[in-house]
Write an enzyme that holds these catalytic residues in place. Structure first.
Site, PDB file in Angstrom:
ATOM      1  CG  HIS A   1      -2.759   0.280  -1.874  1.00 22.84           C
ATOM      2  ND1 HIS A   1      -3.582  -0.496  -2.631  1.00 22.84           N
ATOM      3  CD2 HIS A   1      -2.840  -0.248  -0.628  1.00 22.84           C
ATOM      4  CE1 HIS A   1      -4.123  -1.457  -1.900  1.00 22.84           C
ATOM      5  NE2 HIS A   1      -3.697  -1.320  -0.672  1.00 22.84           N
TER       6      HIS A   1
ATOM      7  CE  LYS B   1      -8.687   1.752  -2.320  1.00 23.27           C
ATOM      8  NZ  LYS B   1      -7.441   1.064  -2.043  1.00 23.27           N
TER       9      LYS B   1
ATOM     10  CB  SER C   1     -10.756  -4.485   3.530  1.00 28.02           C
ATOM     11  OG  SER C   1      -9.835  -5.454   3.097  1.00 28.02           O
TER      12      SER C   1
ATOM     13  NE  ARG D   1       2.084  -2.625   2.200  1.00 28.00           N
ATOM     14  CZ  ARG D   1       0.962  -3.295   2.123  1.00 28.00           C
ATOM     15  NH1 ARG D   1       0.502  -3.944   3.170  1.00 28.00           N
ATOM     16  NH2 ARG D   1       0.277  -3.317   1.018  1.00 28.00           N
TER      17      ARG D   1
HETATM   18  C1  LIG Z   1      -3.297  -0.781   6.905  1.00 28.06           C
HETATM   19  C2  LIG Z   1      -3.893  -0.590   5.548  1.00 28.06           C
HETATM   20  C3  LIG Z   1      -4.575  -1.642   4.960  1.00 28.06           C
HETATM   21  C4  LIG Z   1      -5.167  -1.472   3.702  1.00 28.06           C
HETATM   22  N1  LIG Z   1      -5.898  -2.486   3.174  1.00 28.06           N
HETATM   23  C5  LIG Z   1      -6.519  -2.321   1.993  1.00 28.06           C
HETATM   24  C6  LIG Z   1      -7.352  -3.328   1.471  1.00 28.06           C
HETATM   25  O1  LIG Z   1      -7.565  -4.361   2.086  1.00 28.06           O
HETATM   26  N2  LIG Z   1      -7.923  -3.111   0.254  1.00 28.06           N
HETATM   27  C7  LIG Z   1      -7.714  -1.955  -0.463  1.00 28.06           C
HETATM   28  O2  LIG Z   1      -8.246  -1.796  -1.550  1.00 28.06           O
HETATM   29  N3  LIG Z   1      -6.944  -0.962   0.039  1.00 28.06           N
HETATM   30  C8  LIG Z   1      -6.362  -1.114   1.243  1.00 28.06           C
HETATM   31  N4  LIG Z   1      -5.611  -0.097   1.763  1.00 28.06           N
HETATM   32  C9  LIG Z   1      -5.477   1.157   1.024  1.00 28.06           C
HETATM   33  C10 LIG Z   1      -6.597   2.140   1.396  1.00 28.06           C
HETATM   34  O3  LIG Z   1      -7.841   1.694   0.959  1.00 28.06           O
HETATM   35  C11 LIG Z   1      -6.353   3.512   0.788  1.00 28.06           C
HETATM   36  O4  LIG Z   1      -6.112   3.368  -0.589  1.00 28.06           O
HETATM   37  C12 LIG Z   1      -5.201   4.276   1.422  1.00 28.06           C
HETATM   38  O5  LIG Z   1      -5.011   3.914   2.760  1.00 28.06           O
HETATM   39  C13 LIG Z   1      -5.522   5.750   1.353  1.00 28.06           C
HETATM   40  O6  LIG Z   1      -4.482   6.522   1.805  1.00 28.06           O
HETATM   41  P1  LIG Z   1      -4.379   7.138   3.284  1.00 28.06           P
HETATM   42  O7  LIG Z   1      -4.194   5.999   4.200  1.00 28.06           O
HETATM   43  O8  LIG Z   1      -3.191   8.015   3.179  1.00 28.06           O
HETATM   44  O9  LIG Z   1      -5.655   7.898   3.543  1.00 28.06           O
HETATM   45  C14 LIG Z   1      -5.028  -0.241   3.015  1.00 28.06           C
HETATM   46  C15 LIG Z   1      -4.340   0.805   3.626  1.00 28.06           C
HETATM   47  C16 LIG Z   1      -3.788   0.646   4.880  1.00 28.06           C
HETATM   48  C17 LIG Z   1      -3.092   1.815   5.516  1.00 28.06           C
END
Ligand SMILES: Cc1cc2nc3c(=O)[nH]c(=O)nc-3n(C[C@H](O)[C@H](O)[C@H](O)COP(=O)(O)O)c2cc1C
Length: 381
Positions: free
Chosen positions: A278, A254, A110, A168
């Site tokens: 997300h 994405k 990230s 959130r």
């Molecule tokens: C704590 C946290 C931080 C995240 N930070 C980013 C990020 O910096 N950039 C991004 O594109 N997605 C981010 N995401 C989304 C994840 O890339 C992803 O889309 C999502 O977590 C997938 O679902 P899952 O957690 O149920 O597997 C984040 C998700 C979480 C849980």
């Protein structure tokens, strides 16, 4: 401890992580936005995807190798980008990158991770993807892109579903700031997790956004201002077009849910569409991601690679997404639960859990190739 007996599922890893990291870090990781309906919508829709098992198929051996964007991965899933991953466990990004190479799966860093591209560069081999949040000036972007490339990331993900920060509420209530505040409440929570504190002391890095921080003037900045909030831009079609012109590697978009958006992105030169909400962290009233997959597949045709994420809790969920039209699946929270619970050993264990669950469930269908899964979908469910 035999983790396969003590922690056979992602939920077991989640509970172990909760016991090992401070509350503010866990709530950041675990929460979604609003009433968190986005999580439920995804879960219910995934559960509604069923398969018809087959019997008397003899011994089958699942072939899990998957080609994506010109590369062959050993498994059909990889590690999604998670901001501040190094807050969950010190050195998490490095450990995840190392595991990704060892298991030959992709690792996405990230742009708001604790580790910078250079920090993980020695470990990513050919498996590194970099996640880009749009920034508020083209000049800044043009400075960042060559740096990302030079650090060895050949694939860029642009995340388009964060026009601004979501509420959130659970995360807010948990008092999270980046870097963590040093007020009594936070210090007490940290003190209750001495192993987590020791790991951070040993790593010697204060959890900050080391990449974005490099572009934010430190002087005159309030100590708790989120670097991301200072330089983040708002994604639009023009931004995507410009980025496509400036990045000569693979480009993945994405956070896509609308079929017509996906088609327009492909027309603009996107190499791959990442279908995601997300995991309910941005907006809770949209459709279930899995229900959008077949519609997006229909819009972009058979040849455009599609990635699915949001709510993967079992290997079976990976099969569901592949059967519904994804070429590949990414996993967010579960990898963070795993690293927070057991460090590098936890990541290996999670890969094993997901792989073993996919293989066991494929044998129930009597199927060896991932590409055949859609033929086994229950039609009337
Ligand atoms: C704590 C946290 C931080 C995240 N930070 C980013 C990020 O910096 N950039 C991004 O594109 N997605 C981010 N995401 C989304 C994840 O890339 C992803 O889309 C999502 O977590 C997938 O679902 P899952 O957690 O149920 O597997 C984040 C998700 C979480 C849980």
């Amino acid at each position: 401890m035999d983790l396969d007996l003590s922690h056979p599922s992602i939920e077991d890893l989640r509970r172990a992580a909760q016991k090992r990291i401070p509350k503010f870090a866990f709530e950041y990781l675990d929460s979604a936005t609003g009433r968190e309906l986005g999580l439920k919508v995804n879960r219910d829709a995934l559960d509604a995807v069923g398969f018809m098992p087959s019997v008397l198929c003899g011994r089958t051996k699942a072939n899990l190798q998957t080609n994506l964007l010109g590369q062959c991965y050993d498994l059909p899933f990889g590690i999604a980008p998670v901001g501040m991953s190094g807050l969950m466990w010190a050195g998490a990004e490095r450990m995840l990158a190392q595991a990704a190479v060892a298991h030959n799966i992709p690792f996405s860093l990230s742009s708001v991770a604790v580790a910078s591209p250079e920090d993980v560069s020695p470990y990513i081999g050919q498996n590194g993807w970099f996640q880009h949040y749009p920034v508020n000036s083209a000049d800044l972007r043009r400075k960042m892109l060559p740096r990302i490339k030079a650090a060895g990331f050949h694939t860029l993900i642009i995340t388009v579903d964060v026009p601004e920060e979501s509420r959130r509420e659970r995360q807010r209530r948990a008092n999270l700031t980046v870097p963590p505040k040093t007020d009594l409440r936070t210090l007490t929570e940290m003190a209750a997790r001495p192993t987590w504190c020791l790991a951070h002391l040993r790593e010697g890095i204060i959890p900050r956004m080391r990449f974005f921080d490099d572009y934010v003037p430190q002087r005159g900045r309030e100590s708790f201002t989120h670097a991301g909030a200072l330089i983040r831009g708002i994604p639009d079609w023009r931004y995507l077009q410009e980025l496509r012109g400036e990045w000569d590697g693979h480009l993945i978009v994405k956070g896509v849910l609308r079929p017509e958006d996906a088609q327009r992105m492909v027309d603009l030169g996107a190499d791959c569409i990442w279908v995601s909400n997300h995991s309910g962290r941005q907006f809770e009233a949209g459709p279930a991601v899995i229900d959008q997959l077949p519609k997006i597949r229909e819009a972009v045709g058979p040849d455009v690679p599609l990635i699915y994420d949001s709510g993967i809790a079992w290997g079976l969920d990976i099969m569901r997404a592949l059967a519904k039209g994804a070429n590949f699946v990414m996993v967010g929270r579960a990898f963070q639960y795993a690293v927070a619970a057991f460090g590098a050993k936890g990541i290996d264990h999670l890969v094993h859990v997901l792989k073993a669950d996919v293989a066991a469930n494929m044998s129930q269908l009597g199927v060896e190739q991932l590409g055949q899964l859609s033929q086994y979908l229950l039609k009337d469910k």
